[in-house]
Structure formats: C-alpha cells, structure tokens
Scaffold this motif. Structure first.
Motif, PDB file in Angstrom:
ATOM      1  N   GLY A  88      -2.126  -5.079  10.052  1.00  0.00           N
ATOM      2  CA  GLY A  88      -1.609  -3.909   9.359  1.00  0.00           C
ATOM      3  C   GLY A  88      -0.741  -3.023  10.239  1.00  0.00           C
ATOM      4  N   TYR A  89      -0.255  -1.955   9.665  1.00  0.00           N
ATOM      5  CA  TYR A  89       0.597  -1.016  10.383  1.00  0.00           C
ATOM      6  C   TYR A  89      -0.159  -0.270  11.476  1.00  0.00           C
ATOM      7  CZ  TYR A  89       4.139  -1.886   6.842  1.00  0.00           C
ATOM      8  OH  TYR A  89       5.076  -2.495   6.028  1.00  0.00           O
ATOM      9  N   ASP A  90      -1.479  -0.306  11.428  1.00  0.00           N
ATOM     10  CA  ASP A  90      -2.299   0.312  12.467  1.00  0.00           C
ATOM     11  C   ASP A  90      -2.609  -0.638  13.608  1.00  0.00           C
ATOM     12  OD1 ASP A  90      -3.989  -1.412  11.160  1.00  0.00           O
ATOM     13  OD2 ASP A  90      -5.523   0.081  10.669  1.00  0.00           O
ATOM     14  N   GLY A  91      -2.038  -1.868  13.559  1.00  0.00           N
ATOM     15  CA  GLY A  91      -2.284  -2.854  14.604  1.00  0.00           C
ATOM     16  C   GLY A  91      -3.591  -3.590  14.469  1.00  0.00           C
ATOM     17  N   ASN A 144      -4.435 -10.473  -6.972  1.00  0.00           N
ATOM     18  CA  ASN A 144      -5.863 -10.149  -6.987  1.00  0.00           C
ATOM     19  C   ASN A 144      -6.266  -9.015  -6.053  1.00  0.00           C
ATOM     20  OD1 ASN A 144      -7.326 -12.457  -8.668  1.00  0.00           O
ATOM     21  ND2 ASN A 144      -5.659 -13.415  -7.516  1.00  0.00           N
ATOM     22  N   ASP A 145      -5.473  -8.734  -5.045  1.00  0.00           N
ATOM     23  CA  ASP A 145      -5.787  -7.647  -4.108  1.00  0.00           C
ATOM     24  C   ASP A 145      -4.488  -7.113  -3.516  1.00  0.00           C
ATOM     25  OD1 ASP A 145      -7.126  -5.875  -2.506  1.00  0.00           O
ATOM     26  OD2 ASP A 145      -8.473  -7.374  -1.615  1.00  0.00           O
ATOM     27  N   PRO A 146      -3.627  -6.510  -4.349  1.00  0.00           N
ATOM     28  CA  PRO A 146      -2.289  -6.112  -3.891  1.00  0.00           C
ATOM     29  C   PRO A 146      -2.285  -5.075  -2.781  1.00  0.00           C
ATOM     30  CG  PRO A 146      -2.769  -5.203  -6.063  1.00  0.00           C
ATOM     31  CD  PRO A 146      -3.849  -6.195  -5.769  1.00  0.00           C
ATOM     32  N   GLU A 147      -3.345  -4.296  -2.646  1.00  0.00           N
ATOM     33  CA  GLU A 147      -3.390  -3.291  -1.573  1.00  0.00           C
ATOM     34  C   GLU A 147      -3.345  -3.934  -0.195  1.00  0.00           C
ATOM     35  OE1 GLU A 147      -3.181   0.033  -1.818  1.00  0.00           O
ATOM     36  OE2 GLU A 147      -2.769  -0.422  -3.925  1.00  0.00           O
ATOM     37  N   VAL A 148      -3.833  -5.160  -0.095  1.00  0.00           N
ATOM     38  CA  VAL A 148      -3.797  -5.860   1.191  1.00  0.00           C
ATOM     39  C   VAL A 148      -2.356  -6.035   1.659  1.00  0.00           C
ATOM     40  CG1 VAL A 148      -4.265  -8.053   2.353  1.00  0.00           C
ATOM     41  CG2 VAL A 148      -5.979  -7.054   0.828  1.00  0.00           C
ATOM     42  N   LEU A 149      -1.495  -6.459   0.761  1.00  0.00           N
ATOM     43  CA  LEU A 149      -0.092  -6.675   1.142  1.00  0.00           C
ATOM     44  C   LEU A 149       0.594  -5.362   1.480  1.00  0.00           C
ATOM     45  CD1 LEU A 149       1.085  -9.468  -1.326  1.00  0.00           C
ATOM     46  CD2 LEU A 149       0.053  -9.670   0.939  1.00  0.00           C
ATOM     47  N   LYS A 150       0.234  -4.295   0.802  1.00  0.00           N
ATOM     48  CA  LYS A 150       0.857  -2.997   1.069  1.00  0.00           C
ATOM     49  C   LYS A 150       0.559  -2.503   2.477  1.00  0.00           C
ATOM     50  CE  LYS A 150       0.956  -1.396  -3.745  1.00  0.00           C
ATOM     51  NZ  LYS A 150       0.439  -0.381  -4.713  1.00  0.00           N
ATOM     52  N   ARG A 151      -0.654  -2.764   2.948  1.00  0.00           N
ATOM     53  CA  ARG A 151      -1.012  -2.266   4.286  1.00  0.00           C
ATOM     54  C   ARG A 151      -0.720  -3.269   5.402  1.00  0.00           C
ATOM     55  NH1 ARG A 151      -6.334  -2.769   1.861  1.00  0.00           N
ATOM     56  NH2 ARG A 151      -7.519  -4.518   2.764  1.00  0.00           N
ATOM     57  N   THR A 152      -0.144  -4.432   5.056  1.00  0.00           N
ATOM     58  CA  THR A 152       0.165  -5.468   6.050  1.00  0.00           C
ATOM     59  C   THR A 152       1.555  -5.274   6.633  1.00  0.00           C
ATOM     60  OG1 THR A 152      -1.286  -7.121   5.030  1.00  0.00           O
ATOM     61  CG2 THR A 152       0.522  -7.952   6.387  1.00  0.00           C
ATOM     62  N   GLN A 153       1.640  -5.301   7.953  1.00  0.00           N
ATOM     63  CA  GLN A 153       2.939  -5.220   8.632  1.00  0.00           C
ATOM     64  C   GLN A 153       3.439  -6.594   9.060  1.00  0.00           C
ATOM     65  OE1 GLN A 153       3.011  -2.862  12.236  1.00  0.00           O
ATOM     66  NE2 GLN A 153       5.244  -2.710  12.235  1.00  0.00           N
ATOM     67  N   GLU A 202       8.638  -9.125  -1.793  1.00  0.00           N
ATOM     68  CA  GLU A 202       8.142  -7.959  -1.061  1.00  0.00           C
ATOM     69  C   GLU A 202       7.589  -8.331   0.310  1.00  0.00           C
ATOM     70  OE1 GLU A 202       4.149  -6.533  -2.540  1.00  0.00           O
ATOM     71  OE2 GLU A 202       4.515  -8.078  -4.043  1.00  0.00           O
ATOM     72  N   VAL A 203       7.319  -9.607   0.523  1.00  0.00           N
ATOM     73  CA  VAL A 203       6.711 -10.068   1.764  1.00  0.00           C
ATOM     74  C   VAL A 203       7.769 -10.418   2.814  1.00  0.00           C
ATOM     75  CG1 VAL A 203       5.366 -11.992   2.736  1.00  0.00           C
ATOM     76  CG2 VAL A 203       4.607 -10.868   0.651  1.00  0.00           C
ATOM     77  N   TYR A 204       8.995 -10.601   2.403  1.00  0.00           N
ATOM     78  CA  TYR A 204      10.038 -11.108   3.289  1.00  0.00           C
ATOM     79  C   TYR A 204      10.135 -10.318   4.596  1.00  0.00           C
ATOM     80  CZ  TYR A 204      14.618 -12.788   4.860  1.00  0.00           C
ATOM     81  OH  TYR A 204      15.643 -13.328   5.596  1.00  0.00           O
ATOM     82  N   ASP A 205      10.107  -9.015   4.518  1.00  0.00           N
ATOM     83  CA  ASP A 205      10.274  -8.178   5.711  1.00  0.00           C
ATOM     84  C   ASP A 205       9.023  -8.118   6.576  1.00  0.00           C
ATOM     85  OD1 ASP A 205      12.918  -7.568   5.076  1.00  0.00           O
ATOM     86  OD2 ASP A 205      12.334  -5.869   3.817  1.00  0.00           O
ATOM     87  N   LYS A 206       7.964  -8.782   6.161  1.00  0.00           N
ATOM     88  CA  LYS A 206       6.734  -8.822   6.948  1.00  0.00           C
ATOM     89  C   LYS A 206       6.660 -10.086   7.817  1.00  0.00           C
ATOM     90  CE  LYS A 206       4.342  -6.320   3.227  1.00  0.00           C
ATOM     91  NZ  LYS A 206       4.201  -5.027   3.892  1.00  0.00           N
ATOM     92  N   LEU A 207       7.679 -10.930   7.719  1.00  0.00           N
ATOM     93  CA  LEU A 207       7.734 -12.155   8.517  1.00  0.00           C
ATOM     94  C   LEU A 207       8.319 -11.825   9.885  1.00  0.00           C
ATOM     95  CD1 LEU A 207       9.144 -14.573   5.778  1.00  0.00           C
ATOM     96  CD2 LEU A 207       6.748 -14.262   6.455  1.00  0.00           C
TER      97      LEU A 207
END
Length: 504
Positions: A88-91, A144-153, A202-207
């Motif tokens: 996540g964004y918190d490392g 099923n758990d979209p909040e996970v992707l939101k907090r993933t960096q 939405e995941v592209y920039d997390k790669l």
C-alpha cells in the motif's frame, strides 16, 4: 573468493543459500511459511511473516556458511510465479500474499474464454489466462474487495516484495510479469489496452518499472542489513521467476536443451528466439537471457502430490524412518521399486493442488481393489506425476525436435527410481543436475552478473553447472508405459463431465 546469496520463495518454504563463485553451495537454510486457507480454493500468506521468514533464512544461511559476511558480493532472488503480492501507500502490505495454488478466480477464466477476451489477450501475450495469475486475482478483488485496490500502490510478484523490503525500491521484473499476462510480448512493455481487456485499467499505474533479471534494483539498506546480516550497500539484482532460475541453473542456455522441474509444480520448458504463437502451448514469457523466450507448459501437479501422500498415509513410516536415522524417501523408493509397472493398473490423477486438464478437476485414485495396498498406490502416485509431465512435454515437442536429453531438477530428481520412470515414459535420456538449491543458484548467478563476477549467463553456467549422471530409457518398458498413459488419459476423459459436481 567472493560469495553470492540466492533467496528462493516457493509455495511452502523460503530458502536462502550461499554459493562461492564456482557455484559450490556453501550453506542453505530453509524456513517453512504458513499457508492460510480462509476458504476452499484460497491459499494465502501473511506478508509481514513472510519477510521475517526470509530474513531468518538469510541469517541462518550466512551463519551456517562460516564466512565473513563482508565477503558477500551480491544478492538476488527466485520465486514462485503467478499469485499476487501488493503493497500500500503506507509501505505495508495491502492484503495477504496470494500463492500460485489459489483458485478463487476460476470463474473469470471461464468468462474470458466465453466472451472473446481470451483470444484478444493471446494476440498480445501469446499465453493462456490462468486462475492463479495476478490479472485474474485482481479482477476478483475489483469485484469482491475493491478497497484493497484503492489502497494498493505497488503490485509485485513474491520475489519483488522481498527485494522491496531489502532495498526500499519498487521494481517489477520481466520473467515474472511477462508470465503473468502483464506484458505485451511483441513490444516487451506494459500495454494499457491489455489491462483494459481484463477490466483493470485502474491498475495500470500500480505496475512498477520493469527490469531484467541481472539488473541492479537497489542496494541493501542499513535496516535490512541489520535484520539479515547481509552487508549494507551490496548490489541487489532483480532476480527471476523460479522456472527461469531452475532452468538457468540447469544450464538452459540454447534452443537445443529442454528442462523439467518436478517440485510442487510440474514445469516443462525450452527456450527459443521467438514465442510459439500457434496455440499449441499454454505459456510464453521472456527468459532471463535477453533475446530469448521461455516456452513453458506447467501445472501444480508434480511432487507436491507425493508429499500429501506421505503426510496423510505414511505418518507411521515417517516416524519410524526418523527414529532409525533414515529418511521416509528411502521407504517410498523401496516400495515403488518392488512393483513392476505392469503389475499394477491403478491410475492416480495428480490434481490435489490444481490441474492441467480442468480448473475444477480433483486428485483421485482409480482402479483400487481389495488386493492393493499403499505400495501400489504410491507407485501410481509416482507414475501419475510423470504422466502429467509427459502430457506437457508432448505439447512442447510439437514445436521442436526431440532433445538428446532432458535435464531434470526438483525433488523427484533425488530419487533414482523416479528418474528411471521419467526416462522410461519419455523414452529420452534424463540428465540429473548436481543436488543443490537450483532456484537459489539461478538467483545467485544473476547476483554474480550484477556484481561483476560473471560477464553473462553463459560464463556463469560454464563455471557453476554440473551434470552428475544421465539415466538412459529402457526400451522394453516403452510399450508398457504407453498403455498405462493411454489408461491415464481415458480416466481423465471419462471424468471430464463430473468435475462440475466437485466445487469444494
């Protein structure tokens, strides 16, 4: 003499090994990782615990080696492919790590096969879509758990996460991510349109940025050095998918060779300058040697099935062997060797952890009678695992010449009886590679290139790879095993309509 450390994360253990420049394994430490199964088909692990386990394995390997840690020149990684590890964004981890045996996303694979997505993806990646690939799991999380992707960096493979913890720098690596349906194999880069096909724009920039296996991806931090006893400031190479690591540590460096790895997964592979695009093989990816593609057929259908048999049906024999100072594997080999292949018709489907036939297929014994005992069942396990490898090899051989020999590594390579079955079924000589941690060795070779010890992989192979023996096929067993293989295929075909009733 300088030393190199390879760290290998598989499905059940994290290992670290210390090698000298000539590939001699000085020490190894293996620490089990806890698999979490919150639901049927889910296989996860606590990522914080995983980092602690990796640090422990490195500390133990360095301690056992007896060397001065300051003589370690570099470190790199091997790891199971597929699965998903997110930060996540918190490392900190944004979800549990997901292992390559996870099957929760199987319905997405079926849906993409039906709606045309599979064909469109294949045009870019030249590989099938698997339920355990990160694209499938990410789609499941999206729904099923979209909040996970939101907090993933960052989206990582397992080795990328451990590298991140050693260096504090976030990178992905070509062998893993090209084998995960993340990379366009024509452009050799990420492809936003590809991600959109999966509904994952939405995941592209997390790669993270992509690196080659021997590229330096940072240096061991002071904090990580204190935790692992690795020297601070030594280069950390990107590392590679474990099928690449075992391949390169087996000497896979040109198009004439073929390798099999019989561990938790049945891995069967060769390399070539272009991917296979005719649809006859399931997976193409970029190899650790730039300019080569790895052509792979694999499934979680190998020696892990025997470990289940030992754990559940041989607890007494295992305890007895330990008390006598021996190994349960001496017993298993003796049992199998006592029965000729033509003297038992039992068929075992090695699908306890997944299948190369149907996403819902399950492991099973067929043909048991009151006459049979555990000895017959174990021979069926040995043979069933070889038959699964053979199914993959047959597909590979549609696209190349039969090799002069096949190089075998993994747990099965430590059994002379089992190696002979491989040779007899394939009717190809089997080269057995020197017994050491090949995943960690392949990683150490990448570390050696990054540290300037080897100029390239070819030089590393010449210095470090040893074939200990070659087992020849026995022609008199060819027809016997062909008949048994046809029986194996008949059982699979006969059960094809039944798997839908066994979802749990």
């Amino acid at each position: 003499m300088r030393y190199l450390v390879g760290i290998d994360n598989g499905g059940t253990f994290s290992k670290a090994a210390v090698f000298d420049e000539d590939g001699k394994q000085i020490s190894v430490a293996s620490v089990p990782t806890v698999t979490l199964t919150p639901k049927s088909g889910y296989t996860e692990r606590d990522m914080n615990e995983l980092w602690e386990v990796n640090a422990q394995a490195v500390r133990e390997a360095v301690r056992k080696s007896g060397i001065d840690p300051n003589e370690i020149a570099g470190v790199s990684f091997s790891g199971h492919g597929k699965g998903l590890y997110m930060v996540g964004y918190d490392g900190k981890p944004s979800y549990n790590g997901i292992i390559s045996t996870d099957a929760r996303a199987w319905e997405y694979v079926e849906k993409w096969a039906q709606d045309g997505t599979k064909e469109k993806v294949y045009e870019k990646t030249f590989q099938d879509i698997l339920a355990c690939q990160p694209v499938s799991i990410l789609a499941w999380l999206r729904d099923n758990d979209p909040e996970v992707l939101k907090r993933t960096q960052y989206i990582f493979a397992v080795k990328d996460y451990i590298r991140f913890m050693l260096t504090g720098e976030a990178y992905a690596e070509y062998t893993d991510f090209s084998g995960a349906n993340f990379v366009n194999l024509t452009t050799k880069s990420y492809d936003r349109e590809l991600m959109e096909l999966f509904g994952l724009g939405e995941v592209y920039d997390k790669l993270p940025p992509l690196k080659y296996s021997s590229d330096i991806c940072g240096y061991v931090t002071e904090e990580a050095a204190e935790k692992t006893t690795l020297p601070a400031g030594i280069p950390v190479a990107a590392g590679m998918f474990d099928v690449n690591a075992c391949g390169i540590a087996s000497g896979l460096s040109d198009e004439n060779e073929m390798c099999m790895i019989a561990g938790t997964w049945s891995i069967n592979e060769f390399i070539r300058k272009t991917p296979v695009t005719n649809g006859t093989v399931a997976l193409n990816s970029m190899f650790c040697i730039p300019g080569y593609f790895l052509v792979e057929e694999s499934s979680p259908t190998s020696a892990g099935n025997m470990e289940w048999f030992i754990r559940n049906l041989m607890s007494y024999e295992k305890a007895e062997a330990k008390a006598a100072g021996g190994s349960v594997y001496d017993i298993t080999n003796k049992w199998v060797e006592e029965i000729e292949p033509q003297d038992s018709d039992i068929i075992f489907l090695p699908f306890l952890n997944g299948s190369n036939e149907d996403a819902l297929a399950k492991g099973t014994f067929v043909g048991l009678t009151a006459f049979h005992n555990k000895h017959h069942m174990l021979r069926a396990v040995y043979e069933g695992i070889v038959f699964s490898h053979y199914t993959h090899v047959r597909k590979l051989l549609k696209n190349r010449e039969i090799p002069s020999s096949v190089r075998l590594s993994g747990g099965a390579a430590n059994s002379d009886v089992w190696v002979q079955i491989f040779a007899d079924v394939l009717q190809i000589p089997i080269d057995v590679i020197e017994d050491k941690e090949l995943g960690a060795q392949g990683a150490a070779m990448a570390a050696g290139i990054a540290a300037g010890i080897y100029p390239d992989y070819t030089s590393a192979i010449q210095r470090t790879v040893t074939i200990t023996k070659t087992v020849q096929p026995r022609k008199e067993y060819a027809e016997i095993y062909q008949e048994k293989y046809q029986r194996y295929r008949a059982v699979i075909d006969g059960l094809s309509s039944a798997w839908k009733y066994f979802k749990n």
